[in-house]
Design an enzyme around this catalytic site. Structure first.
Site, PDB file in Angstrom:
ATOM      1  N   THR A   1      -2.974   4.271   1.236  1.00  0.00           N
ATOM      2  CA  THR A   1      -3.890   5.566   1.513  1.00  0.00           C
ATOM      3  C   THR A   1      -5.131   4.900   1.969  1.00  0.00           C
ATOM      4  O   THR A   1      -5.257   3.707   1.946  1.00  0.00           O
ATOM      5  CB  THR A   1      -4.357   5.904   0.052  1.00  0.00           C
ATOM      6  OG1 THR A   1      -3.249   6.362  -0.714  1.00  0.00           O
ATOM      7  CG2 THR A   1      -5.270   7.060  -0.129  1.00  0.00           C
TER       8      THR A   1
ATOM      9  N   THR B   1      -0.728   5.839   6.902  1.00  0.00           N
ATOM     10  CA  THR B   1      -2.056   6.615   7.113  1.00  0.00           C
ATOM     11  C   THR B   1      -1.587   7.684   7.892  1.00  0.00           C
ATOM     12  O   THR B   1      -0.954   7.369   9.185  1.00  0.00           O
ATOM     13  CB  THR B   1      -3.166   5.886   7.554  1.00  0.00           C
ATOM     14  OG1 THR B   1      -3.549   5.055   6.460  1.00  0.00           O
ATOM     15  CG2 THR B   1      -4.551   7.037   7.823  1.00  0.00           C
TER      16      THR B   1
ATOM     17  N   CYS C   1      -2.076   2.229  11.043  1.00  0.00           N
ATOM     18  CA  CYS C   1      -1.470   2.234   9.950  1.00  0.00           C
ATOM     19  C   CYS C   1      -0.230   2.861   9.563  1.00  0.00           C
ATOM     20  O   CYS C   1      -0.475   4.385   9.484  1.00  0.00           O
ATOM     21  CB  CYS C   1      -2.439   2.100   8.739  1.00  0.00           C
ATOM     22  SG  CYS C   1      -1.962   1.890   7.020  1.00  0.00           S
TER      23      CYS C   1
ATOM     24  N   ALA D   1      -5.160   6.204  11.529  1.00  0.00           N
ATOM     25  CA  ALA D   1      -3.699   6.995  11.465  1.00  0.00           C
ATOM     26  C   ALA D   1      -2.936   6.469  12.654  1.00  0.00           C
ATOM     27  O   ALA D   1      -1.542   6.536  12.627  1.00  0.00           O
ATOM     28  CB  ALA D   1      -3.880   8.476  11.442  1.00  0.00           C
TER      29      ALA D   1
END
Length: 180
Positions: A6, A170, A167, A164
């Site tokens: 997260t 994400t 990763c 995002a």
């Protein structure tokens, strides 16, 4: 269910405090959900909180944190005191000790990271991030903070978009809450 990977970020700027998170939930190597909500407003919207870790553990910790904030007889909202009290319980309580999560909590004056190892960290800068994409979001946010024209919400959104892109845990479905 476990929120593995997260990314959550908290930023304060120009009287505004923002907590934002991506929406991806993974279980092992599978994306189960792309629009999860990992942040909450607590204490009648005066505190923002976000988490990385097990969903049920995070909900328990949100509830415990809110109890700590509300437990003051004088009614003053002191998230630092509540964070320290929660961290003590989290580390020493036989049941809470098993909870696996990290939390960011923020109000109009403070941003704090709370971990199950008993850490309560107040960042030097007015930005902090947790989770698998946390370092990417944090680095991007620090760079964006140099642009005085960007709001806290703009910076959080842009930083999470960069996380995002880098990763795999994400995504770019961002949920953002703001107070102030």
């Amino acid at each position: 269910m476990n929120f593995k990977g997260t990314t959550v970020i908290a930023i304060r700027r120009a009287g505004k405090t923002v907590v934002a998170a991506d929406g991806q939930v993974t279980f092992g190597y599978t994306v189960l959900k792309s629009n999860a909500v990992k942040i909450r407003k607590l204490v009648n919207g005066k505190i923002l909180a976000g988490f990385a870790g097990s969903t049920s553990d995070a909900i328990t910790l949100f509830e415990k944190f809110e109890e700590k904030v509300k437990s003051r007889e004088d009614g003053i909202i002191d998230i630092k005191r509540a964070a320290v009290d929660l961290a003590k319980d989290w580390r020493s309580d036989k049941i809470l000790h098993k909870l696996e999560a990290m939390m960011l909590v923020a109000d109009s004056d403070n941003i704090l990271l709370i971990s199950g190892t008993g850490d309560v960290v107040e960042p030097e800068e007015d930005v902090i991030s947790i989770g698998s994409g946390g370092n990417y979001a944090y680095s991007a946010a620090l760079a964006y903070m140099e642009n005085k024209k960007l709001s806290a919400a703009d910076i959080a959104f842009k930083a999470l978009k960069i996380a995002a892109r880098v990763c795999i845990y994400t995504n770019s479905n961002i949920v953002l809450e703001e107070i102030g």
